[in-house]
Design a protein around this motif. Structure first.
Motif, PDB file in Angstrom:
ATOM      1  N   VAL A 159       1.039  -0.657   0.086  1.00  0.00           N
ATOM      2  CA  VAL A 159       0.007   0.378   0.253  1.00  0.00           C
ATOM      3  C   VAL A 159       0.867   1.230  -0.061  1.00  0.00           C
ATOM      4  CG1 VAL A 159      -2.146  -1.179   1.081  1.00  0.00           C
ATOM      5  CG2 VAL A 159      -0.087   0.034   2.234  1.00  0.00           C
ATOM      6  N   GLY A 160       0.478   2.150  -0.792  1.00  0.00           N
ATOM      7  CA  GLY A 160       0.829   3.597  -1.266  1.00  0.00           C
ATOM      8  C   GLY A 160       0.307   4.463  -0.713  1.00  0.00           C
ATOM      9  N   ASP A 161       1.003   5.938  -0.701  1.00  0.00           N
ATOM     10  CA  ASP A 161       0.649   7.167  -0.145  1.00  0.00           C
ATOM     11  C   ASP A 161       1.300   8.261  -0.943  1.00  0.00           C
ATOM     12  OD1 ASP A 161      -1.292   9.265  -0.085  1.00  0.00           O
ATOM     13  OD2 ASP A 161      -1.526   9.160   2.059  1.00  0.00           O
ATOM     14  N   VAL A 162       0.845   8.929  -1.919  1.00  0.00           N
ATOM     15  CA  VAL A 162       1.227  10.542  -2.573  1.00  0.00           C
ATOM     16  C   VAL A 162       0.467  11.389  -1.693  1.00  0.00           C
ATOM     17  CG1 VAL A 162       1.992  11.189  -4.537  1.00  0.00           C
ATOM     18  CG2 VAL A 162       1.728   8.785  -4.457  1.00  0.00           C
ATOM     19  N   VAL A 163       1.277  12.202  -1.448  1.00  0.00           N
ATOM     20  CA  VAL A 163       0.770  13.100  -0.240  1.00  0.00           C
ATOM     21  C   VAL A 163       0.278  13.840  -1.912  1.00  0.00           C
ATOM     22  CG1 VAL A 163       0.948  15.454   1.091  1.00  0.00           C
ATOM     23  CG2 VAL A 163       2.288  13.219   1.552  1.00  0.00           C
ATOM     24  N   GLY A 164      -0.967  15.067  -1.383  1.00  0.00           N
ATOM     25  CA  GLY A 164      -2.083  15.685  -2.197  1.00  0.00           C
ATOM     26  C   GLY A 164      -2.459  15.101  -3.324  1.00  0.00           C
ATOM     27  N   HIS A 165      -3.579  16.023  -4.114  1.00  0.00           N
ATOM     28  CA  HIS A 165      -3.825  15.487  -4.888  1.00  0.00           C
ATOM     29  C   HIS A 165      -4.257  16.084  -6.325  1.00  0.00           C
ATOM     30  CE1 HIS A 165      -5.592  15.542  -1.291  1.00  0.00           C
ATOM     31  NE2 HIS A 165      -6.456  14.720  -1.491  1.00  0.00           N
ATOM     32  N   GLY A 166      -4.765  15.630  -7.302  1.00  0.00           N
ATOM     33  CA  GLY A 166      -4.805  16.009  -9.106  1.00  0.00           C
ATOM     34  C   GLY A 166      -3.887  15.274  -9.315  1.00  0.00           C
ATOM     35  N   LEU A 167      -4.415  15.884 -10.990  1.00  0.00           N
ATOM     36  CA  LEU A 167      -3.727  14.476 -11.783  1.00  0.00           C
ATOM     37  C   LEU A 167      -2.138  14.216 -11.427  1.00  0.00           C
ATOM     38  CD1 LEU A 167      -4.762  16.188 -14.549  1.00  0.00           C
ATOM     39  CD2 LEU A 167      -5.312  14.165 -14.028  1.00  0.00           C
ATOM     40  N   HIS A 168      -1.390  15.231 -10.762  1.00  0.00           N
ATOM     41  CA  HIS A 168       0.094  14.633 -10.787  1.00  0.00           C
ATOM     42  C   HIS A 168       0.335  13.739 -10.002  1.00  0.00           C
ATOM     43  CE1 HIS A 168       4.145  15.681 -10.088  1.00  0.00           C
ATOM     44  NE2 HIS A 168       4.171  15.744  -8.775  1.00  0.00           N
ATOM     45  N   ALA A 169      -0.608  13.924  -8.610  1.00  0.00           N
ATOM     46  CA  ALA A 169      -0.826  12.722  -8.087  1.00  0.00           C
ATOM     47  C   ALA A 169      -1.520  11.376  -8.399  1.00  0.00           C
ATOM     48  CB  ALA A 169      -1.459  13.347  -6.274  1.00  0.00           C
ATOM     49  N   ALA A 170      -2.223  11.998  -8.928  1.00  0.00           N
ATOM     50  CA  ALA A 170      -2.537  10.580  -9.580  1.00  0.00           C
ATOM     51  C   ALA A 170      -1.684   9.880 -10.303  1.00  0.00           C
ATOM     52  CB  ALA A 170      -4.033  10.212 -10.801  1.00  0.00           C
ATOM     53  N   ALA A 171      -0.967  10.822 -10.916  1.00  0.00           N
ATOM     54  CA  ALA A 171      -0.040   9.884 -12.447  1.00  0.00           C
ATOM     55  C   ALA A 171       0.997   9.537 -11.288  1.00  0.00           C
ATOM     56  CB  ALA A 171       0.648  11.031 -13.694  1.00  0.00           C
ATOM     57  N   THR A 172       1.741  10.324 -10.498  1.00  0.00           N
ATOM     58  CA  THR A 172       3.062   9.279  -9.499  1.00  0.00           C
ATOM     59  C   THR A 172       2.535   8.586  -9.056  1.00  0.00           C
ATOM     60  OG1 THR A 172       3.838  11.731  -9.293  1.00  0.00           O
ATOM     61  CG2 THR A 172       4.467  10.302  -7.759  1.00  0.00           C
ATOM     62  N   MET A 173       1.539   8.344  -8.266  1.00  0.00           N
ATOM     63  CA  MET A 173       0.721   6.885  -7.855  1.00  0.00           C
ATOM     64  C   MET A 173       1.075   5.751  -9.019  1.00  0.00           C
ATOM     65  SD  MET A 173      -1.949   4.733  -8.356  1.00  0.00           S
ATOM     66  CE  MET A 173      -3.456   6.025  -8.424  1.00  0.00           C
ATOM     67  N   GLY A 174       1.287   5.879 -10.231  1.00  0.00           N
ATOM     68  CA  GLY A 174       0.802   5.262 -10.993  1.00  0.00           C
ATOM     69  C   GLY A 174       1.957   4.729 -11.928  1.00  0.00           C
ATOM     70  N   ARG A 175       3.324   6.015 -11.219  1.00  0.00           N
ATOM     71  CA  ARG A 175       4.364   5.258 -11.958  1.00  0.00           C
ATOM     72  C   ARG A 175       5.067   4.714 -10.851  1.00  0.00           C
ATOM     73  NH1 ARG A 175       6.682  11.524 -13.501  1.00  0.00           N
ATOM     74  NH2 ARG A 175       8.202  10.543 -13.575  1.00  0.00           N
ATOM     75  N   LEU A 176       5.120   4.886  -9.608  1.00  0.00           N
ATOM     76  CA  LEU A 176       5.694   4.335  -8.249  1.00  0.00           C
ATOM     77  C   LEU A 176       4.844   2.847  -8.387  1.00  0.00           C
ATOM     78  CD1 LEU A 176       5.088   6.944  -5.470  1.00  0.00           C
ATOM     79  CD2 LEU A 176       7.095   6.204  -7.183  1.00  0.00           C
ATOM     80  N   ARG A 177       3.864   2.414  -8.827  1.00  0.00           N
ATOM     81  CA  ARG A 177       3.129   1.136  -9.074  1.00  0.00           C
ATOM     82  C   ARG A 177       3.319   0.011  -9.933  1.00  0.00           C
ATOM     83  NH1 ARG A 177      -1.871  -0.952 -11.471  1.00  0.00           N
ATOM     84  NH2 ARG A 177      -2.015  -2.797 -10.090  1.00  0.00           N
TER      85      ARG A 177
END
Length: 947
Positions: A622-640
Motif C-alpha cells: 500500500v502507498g500514498d502520494v501526498v497531494g491531490h489532482g492529476l500529478h498525484a494520480a500520475a505519480t501513483m501510477g509511476r510508483l505502482r
C-alpha cells in the motif's frame, strides 16, 4: 449673544421683512414702554447718571462673583473646583504610579539577581557538593551587597535554605511559592516577610538534562525602590497652588468682563436684542411654531406659515381650527415628543420635531420645528436603492463559488437574486459545461437551477432539456452574447413562439417582465440566466439590466472555475481508475478483501497492490502520494509500475523500498530541472511479503502507518516495524521486520486517510481501528472485517483517499512440500530424478514427470558445475508445480541462444520453453533458481519436438 448686543449698540435696528415683521416690531415697542414704566423718569436719569459716574467697581464685582449670585460667580467656583480636582488626581496618580514603578523595579531587580546567580559557574557543582552552605553563603552575601538586594537565598528542591543574610535562618524552610520553579519556570511574588513588605523571585537551577537541582531566590523591600513620590510631591503641590492662583485671577477677569457687558442694560438695548431675535426667527429656512398647553398657536414664523399654509390670523387660534390634516393637527395639539416624524401636508413631506417647554419651571406648551424633506426623501430613496444593489453585488461576490460544483454554483446565483432582485430566476447551461467540457455552438441547453418566491410557476422544470427557437430572447442572447430585455412578455411574440401553451400559462400566472443574460467566460458562452418579475407591476428597466449583467458576470467566473475543476477532476479520476488494479491476482497464500474510497474534494494518490512471487509467496503493498489532482494520480501510477518491476527481481522489502526511494529522488530531480516544481517528496509505502510454507512475513515501511495483525484468537496488535523516512527524502536505510503469522491470522494494511483527519489525530484513529478489529471477531472473513472497520471509522466527507486491504493467511499443506539435499557430484542427478518421479506419482502428477525430471536435471547439473554446496532441491505443489534448486553461490545463469555448432548453452532455453516462468531469487545464503509448470495440461510433446 454678547457680540450681538454690542453690535446693536452701534447700529440702528433693521426691521425684519415678511408679513409678520410689523407685528413683531409693535410688540417690541410695547415691551419697551412697559420696561420704561417700571421706573419714574427721575429715577431712570439718576440711575444712568450713577452708572456713568461710577462705572463698574472691581471689588464689588469680585465680591458678587465670589458670592455665586451670577454666572460669573458660578464659573469662578467651578474653575476652582476643577483645578483642585486636577491637583488631587495628579497627586493620587503620581503616588500610584511611583508605587507601581517601585514594585516593578523590585520584581525586575530581584528576578535579574536570582537568574544571574542561578546561572553563575559553580552553582550546580556546589549544590551537588557535601557542604553547599560553606561554598554558597559567602558568594550569596557578596552578590547581595553588590546588587543591593535584601537577600540572596539558595535552597534545595525541598525549599531548605543553604544561604541567608541571617545565619540562624539557614536550614529552615523557605517562605514563598516554589512550585513553578520546580517545574522549570521563574516566579515572582509579593509577600510580607520578617523584614517588611518585599518582592522576591524564585528561579530554578537546572542540570544539563533540564532537571531542576536547586532553587535561587532574591528579594528586595519596596522601601528601597520607592521615595520618588515624596520628592515630587512638594513640586506638584507648588505647581497646583500656582495654577489655583492663576485660575482665580483669570476667573476674576472673565467675571469682571461679563459683568461689565451685562450691567445697566436699558429698554432700548433689550428692544434691539428682541428685534434681532425676531429677525433670525423669521429668516431661517425651517418652520418654528410655539403652542401653549391648551393647544393654541402662540407663534409661527414665516417658514411655518408657508409650509403649513396658515392663515394670517393663525396666532391665538387652536391648531384644530387652522385647517391642517388630522395627523399633523393631532401631533401639534398633543405636545408629545417627536423626532423627524414625517407627515404629508399637501404635496410636501414635512419632518416634524417637537419638544415640551414645561421643563425647569417654564410655562406648559411645546415647540415644534418643521423641515421640508420632499427632495431629501427622493434622494434618500435613490441612495437606498443604490446601496441595496451594492449590497446585492457584495453578497453575490461572497455567496457565489463556495463550492467547485457547477450545479451548486448555479443554485447559489438563484438564491442570491431571489427575491432581492427578481421573483424567479432560472439558469440554463450547456450539457458540455455540466460535464466539464467547453460548450459548442447551439441553442440546446439544460435547465440547471430554479429559484423563486413560489414553487408552482409554470416555467420549465430543473433537468429538462430546452431547445430555444431563434426568435426567443435566450437564442438571441446566445448568438450575440448580449443581455436582452423583454419589458412586457404579453407583447413579446418572439418569446411566445418558444412554447405557445407554456407562454400563455406564464403570462396568466402573473410573470410579466424578463431579462435574459448570457453566461460568458471570455469567448465561451456557457448558457443563459433568466430573471423573471411578477410581484412588482413595473417592468425591468435598463439600470436593472446592468445590474443583472454584473451579477451574471460574477456567476460566470465561478461556473467556469467549477467547469474547469470538473474537467480536471474527471481526468484525474479516469487516470486514477486506470492505474489502480482492476482485480486481484489468483494465489493461494492469502484470502484477500479490500476497500478503496476516493476523496470527496479531489483525486488523491493512495494505491495498493497484490503481487504473486516465486515459491508460492505473495507481496502486498500500500502507498500514498501526498497531494491531490492529476500529478498525484500520475505519480501513483509511476510508483505502482516501479513496484511491479522491482518485485519481479524478488528483492527483500527493505531493498525494494531503497530502489523506490532512489527512483523518487530521480523523479524529483528531473521535475526540478524542468522547472515544474511538482515534487513527489511525501510519498509513503508499506511492502510485505508472506511465505505460506514457513508462515513468515517480512515487512518494511517508508513513512507509512504500521500494519495491524489480528491473531487467530482475536487479539489485535500493531507490530513494531521500523519507520523509515518517506520516499524521496533519502539519507537513512530501510529496515525489515520479520513476523511469524499463524494460519488464520489477518494482516491489515491501510493508508493514513483511514485513521487520521482534521478532527482526529492518528493516535485516536489507531485506537478506533484496534477496537473495530477486536469487535469484528476472530473468525470474521476479510470482507466483513473491511466493512466493520469502515463502519467504526466513518470517513464522512473525506478529504483524503482511503485504501484498506485485509489479508487472511493460509499455510501450504506440508504434504505438498518435498525437499532433498543433493551432493555436489554428477551421479546425484539420477537420484534426484528418481526421488522426484516418486513424489510426482504420489501427488498424481505423472504427466509432469518427464518435463520436471528434465528441468531439475538441467538446474541441478548447473548448480553442481557452476555453484557451490550445499545444494538443495524443493518441490512445491500449489496452483502450479514449482521446482527450486538452491546453492550458496551468488552467480546467476543467463538465457542465451546457442549456435548450431555450440555443444552447450541450450539448457535454460529449454527450461524457458517448458515452463510458464522461471527466474532467480537471491537469499542471505546464496540464490534459488526456480521454475513453474502448469498442473492443468501437463507436458506438451510437440513443444519438446520443436525444440
Amino acid at each position: 449673544m454678547i457680540r450681538l448686543w454690542g453690535r446693536a449698540r452701534g447700529q440702528a435696528a433693521r426691521r425684519p421683512g415678511g408679513p409678520q415683521g410689523g407685528r413683531r416690531s409693535e410688540r417690541a415697542r410695547r415691551v419697551h414702554e412697559q420696561r420704561g414704566a417700571l421706573d419714574a423718569p427721575g429715577e431712570q436719569v439718576d440711575r444712568r447718571r450713577q452708572n456713568g459716574r461710577r462705572g463698574w467697581q472691581p471689588v464689588a464685582g469680585l465680591r458678587a462673583a465670589l458670592a455665586g449670585r451670577s454666572l460669573a460667580g458660578q464659573v469662578f467656583l467651578l474653575q476652582v473646583v476643577i483645578v483642585l480636582l486636577l491637583i488631587v488626581s495628579a497627586v493620587v496618580a503620581l503616588v500610584l504610579q511611583v508605587r507601581h514603578d517601585g514594585t516593578q523595579e523590585a520584581r525586575d531587580r530581584s528576578l535579574a539577581v536570582a537568574e544571574t546567580f542561578a546561572s553563575a559557574p559553580g552553582i550546580r557543582e556546589a549544590l551537588a557538593g557535601p557542604d553547599p552552605t560553606a561554598v554558597l553563603q559567602p558568594r550569596a552575601e557578596a552578590a547581595r551587597e553588590r546588587s543591593r538586594v535584601d537577600f540572596v537565598v539558595v535552597m534545595n528542591t525541598d525549599g531548605i535554605r543553604y544561604t541567608h543574610p541571617r545565619p540562624d535562618r539557614i536550614g529552615r524552610k523557605f517562605v514563598g511559592n516554589i512550585g513553578p520553579a520546580l517545574r522549570g519556570r521563574a516566579v515572582t511574588e509579593e509577600i510580607t516577610g520578617t523584614i517588611g513588605r518585599l518582592v522576591q523571585a524564585v528561579v530554578p537551577v537546572e542540570a544539563p538534562d533540564g532537571s531542576v537541582v536547586g532553587l535561587v531566590s532574591a528579594g528586595i523591600t519596596t522601601e528601597k525602590v520607592g521615595g520618588a513620590a515624596e520628592q515630587q510631591l512638594p513640586l506638584l503641590l507648588g505647581s497646583g497652588a500656582a495654577a489655583l492662583v492663576l485660575a482665580t485671577a483669570g476667573t476674576a477677569l472673565v467675571s469682571g468682563r461679563l459683568l461689565r457687558q451685562t450691567h445697566g442694560l436699558g429698554p432700548s438695548e433689550i428692544t434691539r436684542m428682541y428685534e434681532h431675535h425676531d429677525a433670525v426667527l423669521h429668516a431661517v429656512r425651517e418652520g418654528v411654531i410655539i403652542i401653549d398647553g391648551g393647544g393654541r398657536l402662540l407663534l409661527a414664523n414665516d417658514e411655518a406659515h408657508r409650509l403649513l399654509g396658515l392663515p394670517g390670523d393663525a396666532e391665538g387660534r387652536h391648531v384644530h381650527a387652522l385647517g391642517l390634516d388630522a395627523g399633523t393637527a393631532e401631533l401639534l395639539a398633543s405636545g408629545r415628543v417627536a423626532t423627524d416624524e414625517v407627515h404629508l401636508v399637501d404635496d410636501r413631506l414635512l419632518a416634524i420635531n417637537q419638544r415640551p417647554t414645561d421643563l425647569r419651571g417654564a410655562p406648559s406648551g411645546s415647540v415644534a420645528t418643521l423641515r421640508d424633506s420632499t427632495e431629501l426623501r427622493a434622494l434618500s430613496g435613490r441612495a437606498e436603492v443604490a446601496r441595496e444593489r451594492l449590497k446585492l453585488l457584495y453578497d453575490a461576490g461572497v455567496g457565489l463559488g463556495t463550492t467547485l460544483d457547477v450545479t451548486r454554483t448555479a443554485e447559489e446565483l438563484s438564491e442570491v437574486a431571489v427575491p432581492r432582485f427578481a421573483d424567479f430566476v432560472t439558469v440554463d447551461l450547456s450539457q458540455a459545461v455540466l460535464a466539464g467540457e467547453e460548450p459548442g455552438a447551439g441553442t440546446t441547453l439544460r435547465r440547471t437551477a430554479y429559484g423563486g418566491i413560489r414553487k408552482d410557476a409554470p416555467l420549465y422544470p430543473v433537468g429538462e432539456e430546452i431547445v430555444f427557437v431563434p426568435s426567443s430572447p435566450q437564442a438571441r442572447s446566445l448568438s450575440t452574447g448580449q443581455a436582452h430585455l423583454e419589458p412586457d412578455l404579453s407583447r413579446a411574440p418572439g418569446w411566445m413562439e418558444q412554447d405557445l401553451e407554456r407562454s400563455a400559462q406564464v403570462v396568466g400566472y402573473g410573470i410579466h417582465s424578463l431579462i435574459t443574460v448570457p453566461l460568458r467566460a471570455g469567448p465561451l458562452v456557457m448558457g443563459v440566466v433568466n430573471f423573471w418579475r411578477s410581484e412588482k407591476p413595473e417592468p425591468f428597466d435598463p439600470e436593472e439590466v446592468a445590474l443583472a449583467e454584473e451579477l451574471v458576470a460574477r456567476a460566470a467566473v465561478a461556473i467556469d472555475n467549477a467547469r474547469r475543476y470538473a474537467r480536471e477532476h474527471a481526468m484525474a479520476v479516469t487516470l486514477q481508475r486506470s492505474l489502480l488494479p482492476r482485480s486481484l491476482p489468483e494465489q493461494s497464500a492469502l484470502d484477500l478483501a479490500y476497500r478503496y474510497l476516493p476523496a470527496q474534494a479531489g483525486v488523491g494518490g493512495d494505491w495498493f497492490d497484490v503481487l504473486p512471487l516465486s515459491g508460492a509467496r505473495v507481496a502486498v503493498v500500500v502507498g500514498d502520494v501526498v497531494g491531490h489532482g492529476l500529478h498525484a494520480a500520475a505519480t501513483m501510477g509511476r510508483l505502482r509500475t516501479a513496484v511491479h518491476n522491482f518485485s519481479a527481481l524478488d528483492l527483500p522489502p527493505d531493498e525494494l523500498l531503497g530502489h523506490l526511494d532512489e527512483l523518487v529522488s530521480r523523479i524529483d530531480q528531473d521535475e526540478a530541472e524542468e522547472g515544474s516544481g511538482a515534487a513527489v517528496t511525501g510519498a509513503t509505502c508499506l511492502y510485505a511479503i508472506y511465505d505460506p510454507v514457513s508462515r513468515h512475513c517480512a515487512v518494511a515501511r517508508a513513512g507509512h502507518p504500521p500494519p495491524a495483525v489480528v491473531r487467530p484468537d482475536g487479539s489485535v496488535e500493531f507490530p513494531e516495524v521500523p519507520a523509515g523516512p518517506p520516499l524521496g527524502v533519502g539519507g537513512l536505510p530501510f529496515e525489515t521486520a520479520d513476523l511469524e503469522l499463524p494460519e488464520g491470522s489477518r494482516l491489515v494494511l491501510y493508508t493514513d486517510g483511514l485513521v487520521e483527519d482534521r478532527e482526529r489525530d492518528i493516535g485516536s484513529g489507531l485506537d478506533l481501528l484496534r477496537t473495530a478489529l477486536r469487535q469484528s471477531g476472530p473468525d470474521a472473513p476479510p470482507d466483513s472485517t473491511c466493512q466493520a472497520v469502515l463502519d467504526a471509522l466513518p470517513p464522512g466527507r473525506a478529504s483524503d483517499d482511503i485504501a484498506l486491504i485485509v489479508a487472511r493467511t493460509r499455510a501450504l499443506d506440508p504434504g505438498r512440500v518435498a525437499d532433498w539435499e543433493v551432493p555436489s557430484e554428477a551421479a546425484a542427478v539420477g537420484e534426484v530424478r528418481a526421488s522426484v518421479s516418486r513424489q510426482l506419482s504420489a501427488w498424481g502428477l505423472q504427466e509432469l514427470e518427464f518435463t520436471t525430471e528434465l528441468i531439475l536435471s538441467e538446474l541441478v547439473t548447473n548448480a553442481i558445475r557452476y555453484g557451490s554446496g550445499p545444494i538443495r532441491v524443493r518441490l512445491l505443489y500449489d496452483r502450479t508445480l514449482i521446482c527450486e534448486v538452491s546453492d550458496t553461490s551468488s552467480t546467476s545463469p543467463h538465457l542465451r541462444y546457442a549456435a548450431t555448432t555450440d555443444e552447450g548453452g541450450r539448457g535454460l532455453f529449454l527450461i524457458a520453453q517448458l515452463t510458464e516462468r522461471w527466474g532467480t531469487r537471491y537469499t542471505a545464503e546464496g540464490k534459488v533458481i526456480w521454475a513453474e509448470q502448469s498442473v492443468a495440461g501437463g507436458f506438451q510433446g510437440d513443444l519438446l519436438s520443436g525444440v
